[in-house]
Design an enzyme around this catalytic site. Structure first.
Site, PDB file in Angstrom:
ATOM      1  CG  ASP A 229      -1.815   1.138   1.390  1.00 20.24           C
ATOM      2  OD1 ASP A 229      -2.652   1.285   0.495  1.00 20.24           O
ATOM      3  OD2 ASP A 229      -1.720   1.882   2.387  1.00 20.24           O
ATOM      4  CD  GLU A 270      -2.393   2.703  -3.428  1.00 25.91           C
ATOM      5  OE1 GLU A 270      -3.479   3.238  -3.629  1.00 25.91           O
ATOM      6  OE2 GLU A 270      -1.895   2.596  -2.278  1.00 25.91           O
TER       7      GLU A 270
END
Ligand SMILES: [Ca+2]
Ligand SMILES: [Ca+2]
Ligand SMILES: [Ca+2]
Length: 542
Positions: A229, A270
């Protein structure tokens, strides 16, 4: 490297042989990515096994056959070869992106043993399991942060970033990043919000802890990799909060560690930014990243009805990276769902699926997209319960769902679409299985063709000796006789028959001259609104 699963022996002793038992008990080698599609799942919204209204790991296990039944001969499953689970570690929030304990599964979802059983059951079906790893920040309720907040002499003080003054900095999206401590006259750094204090990756112990967490999930829990993330924000240095040089160093260090622990692990990051920014994370950091520009280009092509912007971002990635180091998708858990973005038009959603699953890369599909679920911000409304059947709990729960269902749960669900060969779900299943079995769709090079109009997208997925031709009408109006041709060097000279891959009629044969130009030809008489066709090129005698 074989991994030991503490649960595996028990499961072998007490469970009946599963559908995939004869196929592969542990996913082998990196070859799994060829033709693979991954499926993003929000556990809280997938399937509730105990009626408390919250999806859980036991519920997900019940639905694994939907994802992939492990039998290559059946095509009434989705056929995904890997799943990405949004965060499953303990967290006070519904979404889990603020972790309080990296070593235990969220109570709402089950236990660590439930997770190990999930991994075992997934592997039995040839499904790899990736978990979301949230390393930029923890929950403000994490015991280490609480200790650092309360005690100036805490050993965890330098795991976070404190300031005696409010430094007024803003995040790249204009929000405050310094948050007032309620304990002392000081401030702490939290890029996303006050409930998510950033970890300080300048501190070696923090980097070691990140590696320990990765080792735990790989070794102890048996996962096959991670979705990482918000990686651009790991390190802050000299006023730079994203893509800082130190962030790349942290990722190199972490990836090297993951490689040592589990050489076959897959990592995907990401970087929600331009392709240029994303490319700064190659070649020596994570395996892959999500291609946000490609996602936008596909959806914009379908929405606008023009192929103009479709190919450039894909061709750039194709030039710079191997196909298995970037991932296209339509939408993820942070974005308005595809069906809503496309105005509720299922024909457009089908075209978007055709493009996603016939273009290069290692595609990801967000749960529910394959049945055309709707959803728009705020976030909980794009993460609503999966719609399995008609009825009050839609097959998601026997109780009251944690989040109200979408209105379209009355019309879109797995059961209804399973019975309809013309449904969006049926199309997703066909395309995913086709990609799995078709070398050109799996690994072929993208070669855009000219169709004489931006309203039609035409392209090859080229492999030695031929490949697949895709032609798609991006508009609502029928297109008659689109004339397709190519620049030089598109294919070896010869005559190629066009064998349909989609159940429709064959196309007209294609002739390539000595310079490799496809001579202008009309592959199909007409294309209906938003219709896409796929053909295998079969070299034949002139
Ligand atoms: Ca539950
Ligand atoms: Ca199957
Ligand atoms: Ca950070």
């Amino acid at each position: 490297m074989p991994r030991r699963h503490p649960f595996a022996l028990l499961a072998v002793l007490f469970l009946p042989p599963g559908p995939g038992a004869a196929q592969e008990t542990t996913p082998a080698g990196s070859g799994w990515k060829s033709g693979a599609v991954c499926y993003e799942i929000f556990v809280r919204s997938f399937r509730d096994s105990d009626g408390d209204g919250i999806g859980d790991l036991r519920g997900l296990i019940e639905k694994l056959d939907y994802v992939n039944d492990g039998d290559p001969a059946t095509e009434d499953d989705l056929g995904a070869r890997c799943i990405w689970l949004m965060p499953v570690a303990q967290s006070p929030s519904y979404h889990g992106y603020d972790v309080t304990d990296y070593y235990h599964v969220e109570r709402d979802y089950g236990t660590n043993d439930d997770f190990k059983l999930l991994v075992f059951e997934a592997h039995r079906r040839g499904i790899r399991v990736l978990v979301d790893l949230v390393l930029n920040h923890v929950s403000s309720e994490h015991p280490y942060f609480q200790d650092a907040l309360l005690h100036p002499d805490s050993p965890y003080r330098d795991w976070f970033v404190f300031s005696p003054v409010d430094r007024q900095d803003e995040s790249p999206w204009g929000s405050r990043v310094w948050h007032r401590s309620e304990v002392r006259d000081e401030y702490y750094y939290g890029l996303f919000w006050s409930g998510m204090p950033d970890l300080n990756y300048h501190t070696p112990a923090v980097r070691e802890e990140a590696k320990r967490i990765a080792s735990f999930w790989l070794d102890e829990m048996g996962v096959d990799g991670f979705r990482l993330d918000a990686i651009p924000f790991l390190i802050e240095e000299d006023g730079i909060v994203q893509h800082a040089p130190g962030t790349h160093d942290v990722l190199r260090e972490l990836e090297a560690h993951i490689r040592r622990v589990s050489p076959d692990a897959f990592t995907i990051g990401e970087v929600w930014d331009s392709t240029g920014a994303m490319l700064s994370y190659y070649p020596d950091q994570l395996d892959a990243h999500f291609a946000f520009e490609v996602s936008d280009a596909i959806l914009e092509a379908v929405r606008s009805g023009s192929a103009e912007g479709l190919f450039p971002p894909i061709l750039r990635l194709q030039r710079e990276l191997p196909w298995d180091r970037w991932s296209p998708f339509l939408r993820n858990h942070d974005q308005t769902r595809t069906m809503t973005f496309l105005g509720g038009d299922v024909v457009k959603a089908k075209l978007a699926a055709v493009l996603l699953l016939t273009l290069p890369g290692l595609p990801f599909v967000y749960y529910g997209e394959e049945i055309g679920m709707t959803g728009d911000k705020p976030d909980p409304r794009i993460r609503t319960p999966m719609q399995w059947t008609r009825g009050p709990g839609v097959g998601f729960t026997g109780g009251v769902a944690w989040e109200p269902l979408q209105p379209d749960s009355l019309t879109a669900d797995v059961e209804a679409e399973e019975g309809d060969p013309g449904s969006l779900l049926a199309l997703y299943r066909r395309l995913i299985h086709l990609r799995a079995d078709n070398e050109a769709l799996a690994v072929g090079e993208l070669v855009p063709l000219s169709a004489g109009t931006d309203r039609v997208a035409a392209y090859l997925r080229r492999i030695a000796g031929g490949g697949v031709l895709v032609i798609a009408n991006l508009g609502a109006e029928r297109v008659a006789g689109a004339m397709v041709s190519s620049a030089g060097g598109a294919l070896p000279a010869g005559r190629y028959a066009l064998r349909s891959l989609d159940g429709g009629p064959s196309g007209e044969p294609l002739i390539v001259d000595g310079g490799g130009h496809i001579r202008p030809f009309v592959p199909v008489d007409g294309l209906g609104g938003f219709e896409g066709r796929m053909f295998q090129l079969v070299e034949s005698d002139p």
